[in-house]
Design an enzyme around this catalytic site. Structure first.
Site, PDB file in Angstrom:
ATOM      1  N   GLY A 220       0.803  -1.207   0.000  1.00  0.00           N
ATOM      2  CA  GLY A 220       0.000   0.000   0.000  1.00  0.00           C
ATOM      3  C   GLY A 220       0.837   1.259   0.000  1.00  0.00           C
TER       4      GLY A 220
ATOM      5  CB  VAL B 180       2.476   6.162   4.013  1.00  0.00           C
ATOM      6  CG1 VAL B 180       2.274   7.017   5.265  1.00  0.00           C
ATOM      7  CG2 VAL B 180       2.693   4.702   4.394  1.00  0.00           C
TER       8      VAL B 180
ATOM      9  CE  LYS C 171       1.993   0.362   6.014  1.00  0.00           C
ATOM     10  NZ  LYS C 171       2.954  -0.328   6.893  1.00  0.00           N
TER      11      LYS C 171
ATOM     12  CB  ALA D 239       8.125  10.652  11.985  1.00  0.00           C
TER      13      ALA D 239
ATOM     14  CG  ASP E 225      14.808  -5.183   8.285  1.00  0.00           C
ATOM     15  OD1 ASP E 225      14.264  -5.547   7.228  1.00  0.00           O
ATOM     16  OD2 ASP E 225      15.460  -4.132   8.398  1.00  0.00           O
TER      17      ASP E 225
ATOM     18  CG  ASN F 100      19.298  -6.485   8.967  1.00  0.00           C
ATOM     19  OD1 ASN F 100      20.394  -5.971   9.111  1.00  0.00           O
ATOM     20  ND2 ASN F 100      18.298  -5.853   8.395  1.00  0.00           N
TER      21      ASN F 100
END
Length: 236
Positions: free
Chosen positions: A32, A34, A49, A100, A143, A148
């Site tokens: 999708g 944002v 979102k 943010a 993640d 990672n």
């Protein structure tokens, strides 16, 4: 601030798209997009979102999304964005997220090439405190990337903050993976990075997870103690 809606049990406000003025797009992903949005009555700015139900059906991630929504609604930490509420229509699910205002950190990194040691240390502490809080709540961040899975996420970020590029980056994906497997870590001569910073990165980027620094030890590392700005910690 707009009140939280479904998911907490104490506020049953039923949101709909008509409650928001939709602004510019902030980003898009696999499932999708944002958008910047403003709640009509309070004028409170949020990130909206939008997730397409068709994508949820295609990849069978309904339960994963529901669980992640439940988790994010329950978390209260200055370095974790709040999920303020949600609603849906016949084709989309809308998540109302805390906005943010500083934007994405990687935009700042691309703009300047790399961060100062004070900036990098401050961001690492902010991340570490957020991770420690999640672990206390028995929440584990996922993640799924080779580097990672095999190495420490904070070590990779610290390197990238200071040098402006990932530590094992190569011309091909296969070469990058080989460097990760060997922990083929090197430090360029420029930009100039302190030995203390290099020491922390080296202690984090080790293959054996049992030998990596704990979150508490990261906070106590001399480079962090020397460089992290207390005024910048705990700020979104």
């Amino acid at each position: 601030m707009i009140s939280l809606s479904q998911g907490e049990g104490n506020s049953k406000r039923e949101w709909s798209l008509k409650d928001f003025e939709i602004g510019k797009p902030l980003g898009k992903g696999k499932f999708g997009r944002v958008y910047l949005a403003r709640e009509v009555k309070s004028k409170y700015i949020v990130a909206l979102k939008i997730i397409f139900k068709e994508q949820l059906e295609k990849y069978r991630i309904h339960h994963q999304l529901r669980r992640e929504m439940e988790i994010q609604t329950s978390l209260r930490h200055p370095n974790i964005l709040l999920l303020l509420g949600w609603f849906h229509d016949s084709v989309r699910i809308f998540l109302i997220l805390e906005f943010a205002y500083g934007g994405e950190l990687y935009n700042e990194l691309r703009k300047h090439g790399h961060l100062s040691e004070e900036q990098a240390a401050t961001y690492i502490v902010s991340l570490t405190t957020a991770l420690a809080y999640c672990h206390e709540k028995h929440v584990i961040h996922r993640d799924i990337k080779p580097e990672n899975l095999l190495l420490d996420h904070e070590g990779i970020l610290c390197y990238e903050f200071l040098y402006g590029a990932p530590p094992f980056e190569s011309e091909s994906q296969s070469d990058t993976f080989k460097r990760i497997m060997k922990v083929d870590l090197s430090f360029p001569s420029t930009p100039n990075v302190s030995m203390e910073a290099k020491n922390l990165i080296s202690l984090l980027l080790v293959k054996d997870s049992s030998k990596r620094l704990s979150l508490q030890k990261i906070m106590e590392h001399p480079w962090i103690v020397k460089n992290a700005n207390p005024k910048g910690i705990g700020k979104k």
